[in-house]
Design a protein around this motif. Structure first.
Motif, mmCIF file in Angstrom:
data_model
loop_
_atom_site.group_PDB
_atom_site.id
_atom_site.type_symbol
_atom_site.label_atom_id
_atom_site.label_comp_id
_atom_site.label_asym_id
_atom_site.label_seq_id
_atom_site.Cartn_x
_atom_site.Cartn_y
_atom_site.Cartn_z
ATOM 1 N N VAL A 321 -9.477 11.448 12.722
ATOM 2 C CA VAL A 321 -9.958 10.953 10.541
ATOM 3 C C VAL A 321 -8.078 10.691 9.843
ATOM 4 O O VAL A 321 -7.749 9.146 9.435
ATOM 5 N N ILE A 324 -6.441 7.627 11.232
ATOM 6 C CA ILE A 324 -6.986 6.320 11.349
ATOM 7 C C ILE A 324 -6.669 6.338 9.618
ATOM 8 O O ILE A 324 -6.074 5.271 9.323
ATOM 9 N N ASN A 325 -6.458 7.474 8.443
ATOM 10 C CA ASN A 325 -6.424 7.133 7.380
ATOM 11 C C ASN A 325 -4.728 7.065 6.847
ATOM 12 O O ASN A 325 -3.825 6.380 6.044
ATOM 13 N N PHE A 327 -2.635 6.034 9.974
ATOM 14 C CA PHE A 327 -2.228 5.044 10.180
ATOM 15 C C PHE A 327 -2.275 3.347 11.039
ATOM 16 O O PHE A 327 -2.690 2.745 11.436
ATOM 17 N N ASN A 328 -3.872 3.439 10.759
ATOM 18 C CA ASN A 328 -4.761 2.498 10.967
ATOM 19 C C ASN A 328 -4.868 2.376 12.517
ATOM 20 O O ASN A 328 -4.325 0.485 12.790
ATOM 21 N N THR A 330 -4.863 0.604 16.329
ATOM 22 C CA THR A 330 -6.095 -0.658 16.718
ATOM 23 C C THR A 330 -7.305 0.051 17.648
ATOM 24 O O THR A 330 -8.178 0.408 17.400
ATOM 25 N N ARG A 356 -16.481 10.642 8.700
ATOM 26 C CA ARG A 356 -15.984 10.953 7.345
ATOM 27 C C ARG A 356 -14.884 9.441 6.967
ATOM 28 O O ARG A 356 -13.334 10.032 6.647
ATOM 29 N N THR A 357 -15.270 8.711 7.752
ATOM 30 C CA THR A 357 -14.169 7.891 7.599
ATOM 31 C C THR A 357 -15.395 6.378 7.396
ATOM 32 O O THR A 357 -15.944 6.492 6.584
ATOM 33 N N ILE A 358 -14.111 5.240 6.547
ATOM 34 C CA ILE A 358 -14.943 4.245 5.386
ATOM 35 C C ILE A 358 -15.645 3.149 7.096
ATOM 36 O O ILE A 358 -14.778 2.963 7.524
ATOM 37 N N GLU A 360 -15.812 0.533 7.530
ATOM 38 C CA GLU A 360 -15.927 -0.534 8.133
ATOM 39 C C GLU A 360 -14.175 -0.824 8.893
ATOM 40 O O GLU A 360 -13.565 -1.375 9.444
ATOM 41 N N ILE A 361 -13.378 0.586 8.182
ATOM 42 C CA ILE A 361 -12.722 1.146 9.358
ATOM 43 C C ILE A 361 -12.443 1.678 9.524
ATOM 44 O O ILE A 361 -12.466 1.621 11.582
ATOM 45 N N ASN A 364 -14.405 0.165 13.587
ATOM 46 C CA ASN A 364 -13.673 -0.332 14.152
ATOM 47 C C ASN A 364 -12.267 0.176 14.424
ATOM 48 O O ASN A 364 -11.609 -0.749 15.473
#
Lengths: 400, 400
Positions: A321, A324-325, A327-328, A330, A356-358, A360-361, A364
């Protein structure tokens, strides 16, 4: 050399490198295909490939079907001709392997488990082992090394190695750069692992790739649009020392609640030692052995083992999580010792990420286990050297 | 257009941009100096500058001392001639300002505080205000907008706005891209702030720059070796949603213990409302006003206010530790509402960083308060447009 001829030779090296990289990634191609793909004139390609043929770096493969049914001669990079040594330094674990340029493994050995007190002897043992390999195999053209982070890339030192501070004394550049007759390249372990995924797993090479190393330490390597993310001194992406609990367990690095205190192989081993019923005899095992035994037991359906695996996976998920927050990416590839827990681990990590993430993020971001045949960091050590071979050919053969 | 002439015009645009950027960053220069610095022939520079002179983008400044005492004519970019509108969307706060190319502020206004229910009216009000500004000032050539993250850059939407979900419905590209007679550029707020530091604070433009936005949300923008870090969809560096406590306060994003739940202006206001003695009447203030009042009181030496400021600063420090471990920046710039707490805040952040990072990494990370005369995000909104002006000149004036 004048500045003009400097510039010319750097352009030549760059063009040579682009031809090699194109052949490396695309297999057998005609001169016309290469010229078109990399935007050089056919005459330039003929000149470059003539030198590469003369050096036997590439070979002609005979007639192939060309554009508009014209026949042309295929060219192929001699990937089996060049061998690379990859050395993985974990904390207590050193692995040495030989690969060809296409990541086919030719040899692998584990050195004896490293103790804090015997690190200089381990360094000497690595030098001797690699020297022997080079002596016995004249195809070896380079050595790549993957070392624990936070690795200060210009200094050649790891700034901190939790639980085995002795490694801090070792300057990898000083100890190894002149130790062999072939060039040596050193990279932080998780970055090497990311490079291995990038080089040998083409479907992951687009966008932003994260290799999440779950071993004796917890590490991260990011390749964003083809570029490794280093930060100022090479100590970026130290996810293992990102806190998940500012009031949590203290860590050698000074921080509190560092992710690696909860889900590294060492942390798992610590928990097994504190609950000796789960893996009997674990206190005399290596960290990797203790983890393997736990995963095997969980695989038989043992509920206590399974609960522990799921608990550890939850922490790995918290780390995902954060990745992802921060470094976003792929894609996040899980690798090393703890990733051997396999599908149950992946399932729990995905559950935590979706939770625990938005949406759409999180939804994906692809999360996957490493599918490389050999451990990604050992392969990555070689990948570091292979990348240099393709980018700086004049270091490896005569191009004049 | 053929592919060849496409390529030629892109090379011309690139060279034109390099001349403008060189003049922008270096002030008055001769043609010979520019030619030498950017590696083009004097003839090419004469041709490019002739067009820029004809369009009055640059001007001749008369004789200057050249190399080897030869006299030559100075050229200067007409930075005062072009005006830029910067729009900052926070959550409840919208600011609009006009700057020249060198970040000199010509005008600024705050829109009325935004309520969740009146977001469409706010959008309309922004459109009208900006239209009026453009009508009254023909020097305005572009509009830059800074919007809260996580901003999905290709879609034009913010994926989540904690505490004011209504902003999610707004597609910034759709609402604004054709709203004016001049081009509009949209960027995530903290990235815009980083761009402002990069453009207007030359000593910070080297290495890896982090702008740490401490406002109604907590954000981060990273410019690493000249490149903004975006990740796959533009939602990287969302430090506000990185958890500092996996068992902490829940957040709208799905995560738990998000940094911005502890130290954003909104979180501070919440704490003040819960302890009404500290800032009397705070419940009827805006977030920014409540924070200002708290900082003013702490400035008078009030121990309760000071303790609260220090407590908040500690959380901002935890965030800085994460930024260092995740991104290893050369420098972290603190800006926006909460940064107005000033030196006591900075002192506490530095203390936490020294306490919780590996010394040779933490000690080598410079931490500083934004020194821009106007809020970094408002300035940054303009900086986004200025960057585009310098990089894509043919969008702004006739270059044929």
């Amino acid at each position: 050399m004048s500045s003009y001829s400097d510039q010319q030779s750097s352009i030549s090296e760059n063009n040579r490198s682009r031809v090699l990289q194109y052949l490396y990634h695309n297999g057998i191609c005609s001169r016309a295909q290469i010229a078109k793909a990399i935007g050089l004139t056919p005459a330039a390609i003929t000149k470059i490939t003539a030198k590469l043929l003369a050096q036997d770096v590439i070979e002609e493969t005979g007639d192939m079907e060309g554009d508009k049914n014209r026949r042309s001669i295929g060219l192929n990079l001699n990937c089996a001709k060049y061998h690379i040594v990859g050395v993985k330094f974990a904390r207590s674990l050193v692995q040495i392997a030989v690969f060809d340029l296409k990541c086919n493994r030719i040899f692998m050995t584990d050195l004896p488990t490293v103790n804090e007190e015997h690190i200089p002897e381990t360094v000497e043992c690595i030098r001797n082992t690699v020297r022997r390999l080079i002596k016995d195999d004249s195809s070896i053209v380079a050595v790549g090394m993957a070392v624990p982070g936070p690795y200060l890339k210009d200094e050649g030192r790891t700034a901190l190695v939790s639980s085995m501070q002795g490694w801090r004394q070792i300057n990898f550049i000083k100890e190894f750069s002149d130790a062999f007759d072939v060039p040596v390249f050193v990279e932080q372990d998780a970055r090497a692992g990311a490079l291995a995924q990038f080089l040998f797993n083409p479907e992951l090479s687009k966008g932003s790739l994260a290799y999440y190393l779950l071993g004796e330490g917890i590490g991260l390597g990011i390749i964003d649009n083809g570029a490794i993310y280093y930060g100022e001194r090479g100590t970026a992406t130290e996810i293992g020392h990102v806190s998940i609990d500012v009031n949590g367990k203290p860590c050698d690095c000074g921080n509190v609640g560092c992710l690696e205190r909860y889900c590294s192989a060492n942390a798992i081993h610590e928990r097994l030692n504190a609950n000796p019923g789960i893996v009997p005899g674990c206190e005399s095992m290596t960290h990797a052995q203790a983890c393997s035994a736990l995963f095997a037991k969980a695989g038989t359906g043992d509920e206590t083992a399974m609960t522990l695996v799921r608990d550890i996976a939850r922490y790995i998920g918290y780390g995902a999580v954060t990745i992802i927050n921060a470094f976003n990416p792929t894609c996040i590839v899980l690798g090393d010792i703890v990733a051997q827990a396999g599908q149950p681990l992946l399932d729990e990590v995905e559950r935590v990420v979706l939770d625990r993430t938005i949406p759409e993020i999180g939804r994906n971001t692809r999360i996957t286990l490493s599918t490389l045949p050999t451990d990604a960091t050992v392969t990555g050590a070689a990948a570091v050297a292979i990348t240099n071979f393709l980018e700086h050919p004049s270091m490896f053969f005569d191009v004049a």
